[in-house]
Enzyme design. Structure first.
Site, PDB file in Angstrom:
ATOM      1  CG  ASP A 137      -5.186 -10.008   3.023  1.00  0.00           C
ATOM      2  OD1 ASP A 137      -4.969 -10.460   1.875  1.00  0.00           O
ATOM      3  OD2 ASP A 137      -4.824  -8.868   3.388  1.00  0.00           O
ATOM      4  CG  ASP A 176      -2.948  -8.351   0.460  1.00  0.00           C
ATOM      5  OD1 ASP A 176      -2.224  -8.645   1.422  1.00  0.00           O
ATOM      6  OD2 ASP A 176      -3.995  -7.664   0.562  1.00  0.00           O
ATOM      7  CG  HIS A 178      -6.713  -5.348   1.501  1.00  0.00           C
ATOM      8  ND1 HIS A 178      -6.157  -6.219   2.421  1.00  0.00           N
ATOM      9  CD2 HIS A 178      -7.950  -5.042   1.958  1.00  0.00           C
ATOM     10  CE1 HIS A 178      -7.025  -6.418   3.407  1.00  0.00           C
ATOM     11  NE2 HIS A 178      -8.120  -5.725   3.154  1.00  0.00           N
ATOM     12  CG  HIS A 227      -1.995  -1.019   1.201  1.00  0.00           C
ATOM     13  ND1 HIS A 227      -2.832  -1.208   0.117  1.00  0.00           N
ATOM     14  CD2 HIS A 227      -2.350  -1.957   2.120  1.00  0.00           C
ATOM     15  CE1 HIS A 227      -3.658  -2.216   0.378  1.00  0.00           C
ATOM     16  NE2 HIS A 227      -3.389  -2.695   1.567  1.00  0.00           N
TER      17      HIS A 227
HETATM   18 ZN    ZN Z   1      -4.277  -7.154   2.486  1.00  0.00          ZN
END
Ligand code: ZN
Length: 309
Positions: free
Chosen positions: A251, A172, A174, A136
């Site tokens: 995740d 991931d 996200h 991120h």
């Molecule tokens: Zn994540």
């Protein structure tokens, strides 16, 4: 942890496993904020698990160092200065831990060591096991538990080393907004991300240029998640990379507290096998993954990576 059976079963179904190289250092567990999901036990329980199991042979390595020059390919000088002396939390999820600079540099060093091994040892598919995660983090901004973008630093280092086409694959749950921001329109780099949408951080709905995004709605069936992963991998192979750098977040697991996704342990085994079957130089580093089962998910992924010689 009663996990021995998992690797045992996986081994029986696939024959002997090749040895795996894992780069880690328990020092990365030496910071915490009470109640934060990105917690030291993620690494400590994975280290316990991987060191206690006997089915997958593992060679352990320490991380090398990352230079400012290497970090500055992905980040601004101002961002490095802020990391070295944070004055306030970066956002509500991303605390200004006192020694975060050395922790995120260590994780970047782990990524670079993984890259070096992937390029030097034929068929090695090393895994870098550190916290904090990185995908991120943008050129100029720490966010979402991430401070420096380790996968982008490693991808840009690979380009510098002479790899013509470097693909980053991010599974991931996200979107890797930071990786996309840093690698967007960078010649010789492409980014393939499979993620839940809508979800944090709210980006990655559509593809743009060399950044391809494959979205999965919250609550979608496991089969759909798998089909999006497969689509992304087929596109990645069509792009004909010379090297694959993997942002391995765990995740999208059905029991993860930070998502509404449906992958199971076996899917991470499949991901490892599928990536290994490309037979390209490849390395992975840990991004997210917040369930108690993280050690099992990582173990299944490593086993998949090891099952193709
Ligand atoms: Zn994540």
């Amino acid at each position: 942890m009663e996990d021995a059976s998992l690797l045992c079963e996986l081994q029986q179904s696939h024959g002997d496993l090749n040895s795996m190289i894992v780069i880690s250092d328990h020092v990365c567990a030496e910071y915490r904020q009470k109640g934060h999901p990105e917690r030291p036990e993620r690494i400590l329980s994975t280290l316990d698990y991987l060191k206690s199991q006997k089915k997958l042979p593992i060679r352990w390595l320490s991380p090398g160092k990352v230079s400012n020059e290497q970090l500055l390919r992905a980040h601004s000088p101002g961002h490095l200065a802020q990391g070295a002396a944070p004055v306030a939390d970066f956002d509500a999820d991303t605390p200004a831990y006192p020694a975060i600079d050395s922790h995120t540099r260590r994780a970047a060093g782990g990524a670079l060591t993984a890259l070096a091994i992937a390029t030097q040892e034929d068929g090695a598919r090393p895994f870098s096991l550190f916290r904090p995660p990185g995908h991120h983090a943008e050129r100029d901004r720490a966010m979402g538990f991430c401070y420096f973008n380790h996968i982008a630093v490693a991808a840009l280092e690979a380009r510098q080393m002479g790899f013509g086409r470097v693909a980053v694959f991010d599974f991931d749950v996200h979107h890797g907004n930071g990786t996309e921001e840093i690698l967007f329109e960078v010649p010789g780099c492409a980014f393939f991300s499979v993620h839940q949408f809508p979800c944090y951080p709210g980006t990655g709905r559509e593809s743009r240029g060399n950044c391809l995004n494959y979205t999965v709605p919250p609550g979608a069936p496991r089969e759909f998640y798998r089909s999006q992963l497969q689509r992304a991998l087929l596109d990645l192979e069509s792009w004909k990379p010379d090297l694959i750098a993997v942002s391995a977040g765990f995740d999208a697991y059905s029991k993860d507290p930070l998502s509404d996704a449906a992958l199971e342990i076996e899917d991470y085994n499949w991901l490892g096998e599928r990536l290994a079957s490309t037979r390209l130089p490849l390395f992975s580093l840990l991004e997210g993954g917040y369930s108690e089962d993280l050690p099992l998910l990582i173990g299944a992924y490593l086993k998949g990576l090891s099952s193709v010689s």
